[in-house]
Design a protein around this motif. Structure first.
Motif, short mmCIF file in Angstrom:
data_model
loop_
_atom_site.label_atom_id
_atom_site.label_comp_id
_atom_site.label_asym_id
_atom_site.label_seq_id
_atom_site.Cartn_x
_atom_site.Cartn_y
_atom_site.Cartn_z
N THR A 344 -8.17 1.80 3.30
CA THR A 344 -8.25 2.23 4.70
C THR A 344 -7.17 1.56 5.55
O THR A 344 -6.58 2.18 6.44
CB THR A 344 -9.64 1.92 5.28
OG1 THR A 344 -10.63 2.60 4.50
CG2 THR A 344 -9.75 2.37 6.72
N ARG A 345 -6.91 0.29 5.27
CA ARG A 345 -5.89 -0.43 6.04
C ARG A 345 -4.49 0.13 5.79
O ARG A 345 -3.59 -0.08 6.60
CB ARG A 345 -5.92 -1.92 5.68
CG ARG A 345 -7.15 -2.67 6.15
CD ARG A 345 -6.88 -4.16 6.18
NE ARG A 345 -6.51 -4.67 4.87
CZ ARG A 345 -7.37 -5.23 4.02
NH1 ARG A 345 -8.64 -5.35 4.35
NH2 ARG A 345 -6.97 -5.66 2.84
N ARG A 346 -4.31 0.84 4.68
CA ARG A 346 -2.98 1.33 4.32
C ARG A 346 -2.90 2.85 4.31
O ARG A 346 -2.05 3.43 3.64
CB ARG A 346 -2.59 0.77 2.94
CG ARG A 346 -2.67 -0.75 2.87
CD ARG A 346 -2.23 -1.27 1.52
NE ARG A 346 -0.83 -1.03 1.24
CZ ARG A 346 -0.21 -1.39 0.12
NH1 ARG A 346 -0.90 -2.00 -0.84
NH2 ARG A 346 1.07 -1.12 -0.07
N LEU A 347 -3.78 3.49 5.07
CA LEU A 347 -3.80 4.95 5.07
C LEU A 347 -2.48 5.55 5.54
O LEU A 347 -2.05 6.60 5.04
CB LEU A 347 -4.95 5.46 5.95
CG LEU A 347 -6.33 5.52 5.29
CD1 LEU A 347 -7.37 6.03 6.28
CD2 LEU A 347 -6.30 6.39 4.05
N ASP A 348 -1.82 4.92 6.49
CA ASP A 348 -0.53 5.45 6.96
C ASP A 348 0.48 5.50 5.82
O ASP A 348 1.24 6.48 5.69
CB ASP A 348 0.02 4.59 8.10
CG ASP A 348 -0.78 4.77 9.39
OD1 ASP A 348 -1.49 5.79 9.49
OD2 ASP A 348 -0.71 3.88 10.27
N GLU A 349 0.48 4.46 4.96
CA GLU A 349 1.37 4.47 3.81
C GLU A 349 0.99 5.59 2.83
O GLU A 349 1.87 6.26 2.26
CB GLU A 349 1.31 3.13 3.08
CG GLU A 349 1.83 1.94 3.88
CD GLU A 349 1.68 0.65 3.10
OE1 GLU A 349 2.31 0.53 2.03
OE2 GLU A 349 0.92 -0.23 3.54
N TYR A 351 -0.45 8.45 3.52
CA TYR A 351 -0.01 9.73 4.07
C TYR A 351 1.49 9.92 3.92
O TYR A 351 1.97 11.00 3.58
CB TYR A 351 -0.41 9.83 5.55
CG TYR A 351 -1.90 9.84 5.80
CD1 TYR A 351 -2.77 10.42 4.87
CD2 TYR A 351 -2.44 9.28 6.95
CE1 TYR A 351 -4.13 10.43 5.09
CE2 TYR A 351 -3.80 9.28 7.17
CZ TYR A 351 -4.65 9.86 6.24
OH TYR A 351 -6.00 9.87 6.46
N ASP A 352 2.25 8.86 4.20
CA ASP A 352 3.72 8.96 4.09
C ASP A 352 4.14 9.26 2.66
O ASP A 352 5.04 10.09 2.43
CB ASP A 352 4.37 7.66 4.57
CG ASP A 352 4.24 7.47 6.08
OD1 ASP A 352 3.97 8.47 6.78
OD2 ASP A 352 4.40 6.32 6.55
N ARG A 355 3.21 12.91 1.85
CA ARG A 355 4.11 13.87 2.51
C ARG A 355 5.48 13.88 1.84
O ARG A 355 6.10 14.94 1.66
CB ARG A 355 4.24 13.52 3.99
CG ARG A 355 2.96 13.72 4.80
CD ARG A 355 3.23 13.53 6.29
NE ARG A 355 2.01 13.63 7.06
CZ ARG A 355 1.36 12.59 7.57
NH1 ARG A 355 1.84 11.35 7.39
NH2 ARG A 355 0.25 12.75 8.26
N GLN A 380 1.36 8.15 -5.00
CA GLN A 380 0.65 7.32 -4.02
C GLN A 380 0.16 6.01 -4.63
O GLN A 380 0.33 4.94 -4.04
CB GLN A 380 -0.53 8.10 -3.46
CG GLN A 380 -0.15 9.41 -2.79
CD GLN A 380 -1.35 10.31 -2.58
OE1 GLN A 380 -2.28 9.97 -1.85
NE2 GLN A 380 -1.34 11.47 -3.23
#
Length: 429
Positions: A344-349, A351-352, A355, A380
């Motif tokens: 959860t703390r690294r969700l931005d990574e 998603y990147d 994508r 991922q």
């Protein structure tokens, strides 16, 4: 220091437990994640003895050294006690506690299961994958007099220690529990004992007539069981070639569904014929999986099963091939890295990375799901877990893994198939 209210609250929580639940908490070795080394028959007798002890404290039965008498057949409302009470109520003749302990011992698995479920439901235990348990840290409510944090499970052990290391007079519940733990022969695994303490344990176990009768029955049943007989067995059914050929799930590669259907037809244990090799014995079905999840660590182990896989990868052991305490410690050491909280703390990574990989797809292109998902997931997980990009190697790694499983686990291929030029190249890549 804990307040008096905190200690009372924790004591009330512990006192609301049944004797089977308290016995499980006392036997739990948190380092190993399961019970201390108690042989199966010993544990079976002790758990049934604990259930009978609880029924006696509830006024449903009375027992002395020569007989066990039904006083009240009214159900208790406790799933782990009422089946035992019904058996006693349905019995005929006069029998002692030892007779009932040995007769009811085969039901101990259900008593253990119900007790564990209740302890988890009430958040006294945390259940971990693989059927391991630890004291639930959510139940911490301050500190005990010694200044150390304590949970309800530890409180039970502290009360046992108080019984055997002090001269205070324990109550009937503590006497029965002390006798049961003593019958399991595990006090020496829990505490350092000298002759004086061992004498105290023997003395306490004899203080209460009910506890004395039940503990004596458990001990006698363990040493010289009177009713144990070889279990009746029936031949393991063999799946016919027709069932295999016309199994649609098997033809489509949906192995879990195929095994579930075969289990529904042939039972939880069956054999699959393999040409020129011994038949494969299969354990399948929902009930079997539930049993394996709870009791697998007692009756099954992984070491020999995964030896071929470990050898192929050049390791002496892996998380898949180790059992017991080592496996539990291994899983605990990896929990943080693989936890939902960490992800959860690294969700931005995440998603990147997703994508970036999806940007390579062309609109309108049709791809097989498995072929598409493997590199997508690896794009991922590899950077997140190993901090490297392994996309160039993932196809070779997966093909080598499939070959290793076919050779080392399923044994559908001979060992030399791991030594072909293509497999050597993949193993070294």
């Amino acid at each position: 220091m804990a307040t008096q209210a905190t200690l009372v609250e924790r004591g009330q929580a512990a006192s609301s437990l049944s004797l089977p639940e308290e016995l499980l908490l006392a036997l739990l070795d948190e380092e190993r994640g399961y019970f201390r080394q108690v042989p199966g028959w010993n544990l079976n007798c002790a758990m049934v003895g604990a259930a009978l002890g609880e029924l006696s404290l509830l006024g449903r039965i009375d027992t002395d050294l020569t007989s066990l008498t039904l006083l009240d057949a009214t159900p208790t409302g406790r799933p782990l006690l009422d089946p035992i009470l019904r058996e006693v109520a349905a019995g005929s003749g006069t029998h002692d506690a030892r007779y009932w302990i040995e007769r009811l011992a085969p039901q101990s698995d259900s008593v253990i299961s119900e007790a564990l479920d209740e302890l988890v439901r009430r958040q006294f235990l945390d259940a971990h994958d693989g059927g391991f348990y630890t004291f639930a840290r959510r139940q911490r409510r301050g500190k005990i007099a010694s200044g150390e944090d304590q949970v309800v499970g530890e409180y039970v052990n502290a009360q046992l220690a108080k019984v055997i290391f002090t001269d205070e007079i324990p109550g009937p519940r503590e006497v029965i529990l002390t006798g049961l733990v003593n019958a399991c022969r595990v006090f020496h695994l829990m505490y350092q004992l000298d002759e004086e303490v061992e004498e105290r344990i023997r003395f306490v176990s004899q203080m209460d007539l009910i506890g004395q009768a039940i503990a004596a029955a458990v001990s006698q049943s363990i040493l010289a069981p009177a009713l144990r007989r070889p279990s009746l067995t029936k031949p393991i059914p063999t799946v016919s070639l027709r069932d295999l050929v016309f199994n649609q799930e098997l033809r489509e590669g949906r192995l879990p569904a195929a095994f579930a259907n075969l289990a529904a037809k042939h039972g939880p244990v069956f054999e699959i014929p393999v040409p020129f090799r011994p038949n494969i014995i299969v354990l399948a079905g929902l009930k079997t999986n539930e049993w394996a999840h709870r009791m697998g660590r007692v009756y099954l182990r992984s070491k020999e099963y995964f030896e071929g896989v470990d050898k192929a990868y050049g390791v002496s052991r892996s998380m898949h091939s180790i059992d017991g305490a080592d496996h539990f410690r291994f899983r605990k050491s990896m929990n943080t890295a693989y936890s939902r909280k960490t992800l959860t703390r690294r969700l931005d990574e995440v998603y990147d990375l997703a994508r970036a990989h999806m940007a390579r797809w062309e609109v309108g292109t049709t791809m097989p799901v498995q072929t598409m998902l493997r590199p997508f997931i690896n794009a991922q997980t590899s950077p997140l877990l190993a901090n490297i990009d392994t996309q160039d190697e993932i196809v070779d790694a997966l093909e080598y893994k499939v070959r290793v499983l076919n050779v080392g686990i399923i044994k559908m291929l001979p060992k030399f198939m791991l030594k072909t030029p293509s497999m050597r190249r993949r193993a070294g890549s």
